[in-house]
Design an enzyme around this catalytic site. Sequence first.
Site, short mmCIF file in Angstrom:
data_model
loop_
_atom_site.label_atom_id
_atom_site.label_comp_id
_atom_site.label_asym_id
_atom_site.label_seq_id
_atom_site.Cartn_x
_atom_site.Cartn_y
_atom_site.Cartn_z
N GLY A 413 -31.01 -39.76 -35.11
CA GLY A 413 -32.22 -39.75 -36.17
C GLY A 413 -31.51 -39.32 -37.38
O GLY A 413 -30.44 -39.22 -37.83
N VAL A 415 -31.43 -36.05 -40.52
CA VAL A 415 -31.30 -34.91 -40.47
C VAL A 415 -31.62 -34.36 -41.84
O VAL A 415 -31.31 -35.10 -42.88
CB VAL A 415 -29.93 -34.47 -40.37
CG1 VAL A 415 -29.75 -32.68 -40.50
CG2 VAL A 415 -29.45 -34.72 -39.05
N ASP A 526 -15.41 -34.47 -29.31
CA ASP A 526 -15.39 -35.24 -30.48
C ASP A 526 -15.02 -34.48 -31.86
O ASP A 526 -15.87 -34.55 -32.78
CB ASP A 526 -17.08 -35.64 -30.61
CG ASP A 526 -16.90 -37.21 -31.75
OD1 ASP A 526 -16.03 -37.66 -32.03
OD2 ASP A 526 -18.00 -37.53 -32.06
N1 LIG Z 1 -26.80 -28.21 -39.37
C1 LIG Z 1 -26.53 -29.11 -40.37
N2 LIG Z 1 -26.45 -28.77 -41.77
C2 LIG Z 1 -26.00 -29.56 -42.82
N3 LIG Z 1 -25.78 -30.96 -42.67
C3 LIG Z 1 -25.94 -31.30 -41.19
C4 LIG Z 1 -26.32 -30.36 -40.12
N4 LIG Z 1 -26.30 -31.23 -39.34
C5 LIG Z 1 -26.03 -32.38 -39.51
N5 LIG Z 1 -25.81 -32.36 -40.73
C6 LIG Z 1 -25.53 -33.70 -41.55
O1 LIG Z 1 -26.48 -34.48 -41.03
C7 LIG Z 1 -25.85 -35.92 -40.91
C8 LIG Z 1 -26.36 -36.51 -39.76
O2 LIG Z 1 -25.92 -35.34 -38.78
P1 LIG Z 1 -26.09 -35.90 -37.20
O3 LIG Z 1 -25.49 -34.88 -36.39
O4 LIG Z 1 -27.45 -36.42 -36.89
O5 LIG Z 1 -25.13 -37.19 -36.95
P2 LIG Z 1 -23.60 -37.48 -37.10
O6 LIG Z 1 -23.31 -36.19 -36.53
O7 LIG Z 1 -23.31 -37.82 -38.34
O8 LIG Z 1 -23.75 -38.81 -36.25
P3 LIG Z 1 -23.85 -38.59 -34.66
O9 LIG Z 1 -24.73 -37.62 -34.07
O10 LIG Z 1 -24.13 -40.05 -34.49
O11 LIG Z 1 -22.45 -38.41 -34.19
C9 LIG Z 1 -24.34 -35.60 -41.25
O12 LIG Z 1 -23.96 -36.12 -42.45
C10 LIG Z 1 -24.37 -34.39 -41.10
O13 LIG Z 1 -23.18 -33.85 -41.94
#
Ligand SMILES: Nc1ncnc2c1ncn2[C@@H]1O[C@H](COP(=O)(O)OP(=O)(O)OP(=O)(O)O)[C@@H](O)[C@H]1O
Length: 887
Positions: A413, A415, A526
Amino acid sequence: MPIWWKSSSKEAKKKTTKESFIDALQRRFKSSESKSTSPSGGSRRRGHDIVSEKGFNSQAHSRSPSPSKNVARCQSFNEMPQAQPLPLPNLHLAGIGQTDLDSRANSQLEKGYKLQSHLPLPRPGRNPQRQERAGIDVESAIASVSSDCSTETDDPIDSQQLSPLASDCELGPRTAAGSPSSTMSKDLSPAARQISRESSTVVNLSNNNRASSPKRRPLASHVPNLQVPRHGAFMSAPDSSMSSPSRSPLRAFGGEQLMIGKPYTDFPILGSGHCSSPGSGQNSGHNSMGGDTYGQLFWQPSRGSPEYSPIPSPRMTSPGPGSRIHSGAVTPLHPRAGGGAQESLAGRPDEGKQQSHRLPLPPVSISNSSPFSHSNSATTSPSFQRSPGRVENILSPGSRWKKGKLLGSGTFGHVYVGFNSESGEMCAMKEVTLFADDSKSKESAKQLAQEIAMLSRLRHPNIVQYYGSEMVSDRLYIYLEYVSGGSIYKLLKEYGELGETAIRSYTRQILSGLAYLHDKNTVHRDIKGANILVDPNGRVKLADFGMAKHLTGQAGPLSFKGSPYWMAPEVIKNTSGCNLAVDIWSLGCTVLEMATSKPPWSQYEGVAAIFKIGNGKELPEIPKHLSDDGKDFIRQCLQRNPFQRPSAANLLQHPFVSNAATVEKPITSSASTEAPSAITNGGISLGFGQARNIPGAELERLAIHSSRVSKSNFPSSDVLISRDNISCPVSPIGSPLLQPRRSPQHLSGRMSPSPISSPRTTSGSSTPLTGGAGTVPFHYINQSAYLQEGFGNLPKPTNSLPSNGPQYWDLDGSRRVQTGSQAFQELASSEHDSLARQVQRPDYREYYDGQSVLADRVSQQLLRDHGKLNPSVDLYPSPLASRTNGA
Ligand SMILES: Nc1ncnc2c1ncn2[C@@H]1O[C@H](COP(=O)(O)OP(=O)(O)OP(=O)(O)O)[C@@H](O)[C@H]1O
């Protein structure tokens, strides 16, 4: 196309042609083609040519790669943003203007998702929002195309035609992966073959998914009380074969194999194909959707993630940011799930720009009624928009947390920044839309629950803190510590390679987090720049635990999951090994990534890279500018024999990190001494912090705690109030704040206070941290124990901390043995002492406290809001809360 990408492509062209394995591939391909009667033979030939002769650059020339064929997504660090997909054939895109695009997309959102194939393409030069949207559309389109083409033959890879989109950035990997897949599968490990086999499954799933999409209904409408299993499902997340949290948003649009957005390919490769039960030691499963593997292997332009987050797939996710191989048959991001997509359509100006963190907007003017009230459109309409071009300010689920700027999109989704206008605090809100009538969504929910359970048991300054979660209508909100600096990947992309001082500091912190994680017998699987966040003070936090797995029993075949370029050889070869050691390998790759701004073997396309990593003998080139310590550190991590790799705890003693300067600024927040607001601001008893040990059976019952919110207040919404999810994780109880300063061991996880063990903790039902004492042998914890009791109830092993000298994994992965060079032994005084030094850092302690406070507040607020909505919520009264209230 990024400069490095181009140059590497050229080099790759030269190198690859000289590679013996390529020659072998050529022979095989030719042989395969001559024998093949498939019309896709031509495709194979192209793929072959690309792999053997063109390297990365060949991508642009590849034709019609089907998502399913791609093994890797190629995205360059530098040019991802500019990468624009080429027009898709048969999609009737010509003549569709942006206005059409937006209006159509909006219409789709309003009427329900029916996006299948006739989608407009993004145009070059569009603003970030539009690019994001375009990416989504493209994904959808690709997915559709893929679906349409993928069912005819036994060889899904060969049978599918590559979409022109593939050329948008990185067709290379895809082509390579696609065409020769059948041949490659023979050369690669069983895992690779598994992927090939699974690809057909994925295709089918994709088709099914598409067919059912229009009929989907919110999960809540089907499941009166969505229950997120606390044990079992929680713990084993990624291993269910059908589900993959790793799913890429793409899949949500009907295509299982497409991933767009991450620079590097993630292969949520699944592994061995079999579904591995949580804790089985075999990770195959998690999702293994083999098809994903290929599909995720090509670079994709980020979908919205400002940093091009590895949206990839399910876990083929991260890649560069995006390259992860996941499994996943699940489509976490449902087409109707709106989040970022919706906002993008609305033209939010700052979406996609992680750099510009706009200040939180003032609270939306809403009634004082329950946030779930019908009258409160902002609350019930995720896509509510205050005004054009303005970040929507939506009350998040049942709480005072308002959804702000989009930080990025991931597999599940979107963030967003969450802002509490009352307290002024911020958090990261992950919004995931789930639908009930989709088995994949159910699996997705299950895996998300597993991830949540995993996160909820982790408390460490170098791990993104989980605050809580809740289900509102068909949306699951997960609250996390907000790390505003973005990922290392993003920093590299924007600022180039890091200096050694920063690398040392970041590496030390990553190791600290890994040592803690491994001490709990949990493997991240990962590790890479895209999954490591950095705060403005230089603190590093491990994130994205979607692929994390708690290990139980003896080490078994490794699931083919992860991001190709960071993937350990044993994972690619699907051989048994020391599972925790895969993180060490990935760490070595990440150090190289930080030093060069690109991962090792990035000059090779997905399949070629995998082949190189899995079957090659040589190490990737180590930058000459690195110090000897740095070079040695990388060599230690990149030992092909996983049993020869030092443990994370041991590596903390390596001079490269032990001598690292502390660049991160200490936090001297007054919050460290401030009692959680929840304790003083009254309100209902929140139930956290209950200090009682809950029997396993009771925990099991409490784990799945859901309550229905009054329909009159919140139609079609079932609020998931899992004790765990909502509060526990960051229960104040477990916070050092509320307790006497703990010894370093606490922070290191060895003796860390468990929320449960703490007088105020109720959360958990499990005592995540208490069980962390010492190093838990892999065989020490049996799966049932883990699933039923969580970390906390695991018997404490005797002190198994390593003494002096480097430690290596023994062959059965059940324990560590000490061996190693004399030099290293001299450096390694004592792991225990080393860790103690780590946690004794005053800044860490302060930070830890501060986080606890915030976490506590978030949790308290969530519970409070839910409690108001539904007094019947079965929350344990908190002794502390009552005491406070009474006062
Ligand atoms: N706690 C957080 N604080 C700031 N940015 C965040 C945080 N968690 C996620 N993000 C940012 O939000 C975006 C999406 O994160 P998310 O974890 O949903 O997916 P992802 O890690 O990019 O992909 P996937 O979960 O498919 O591996 C990324 O750019 C990530 O850097």
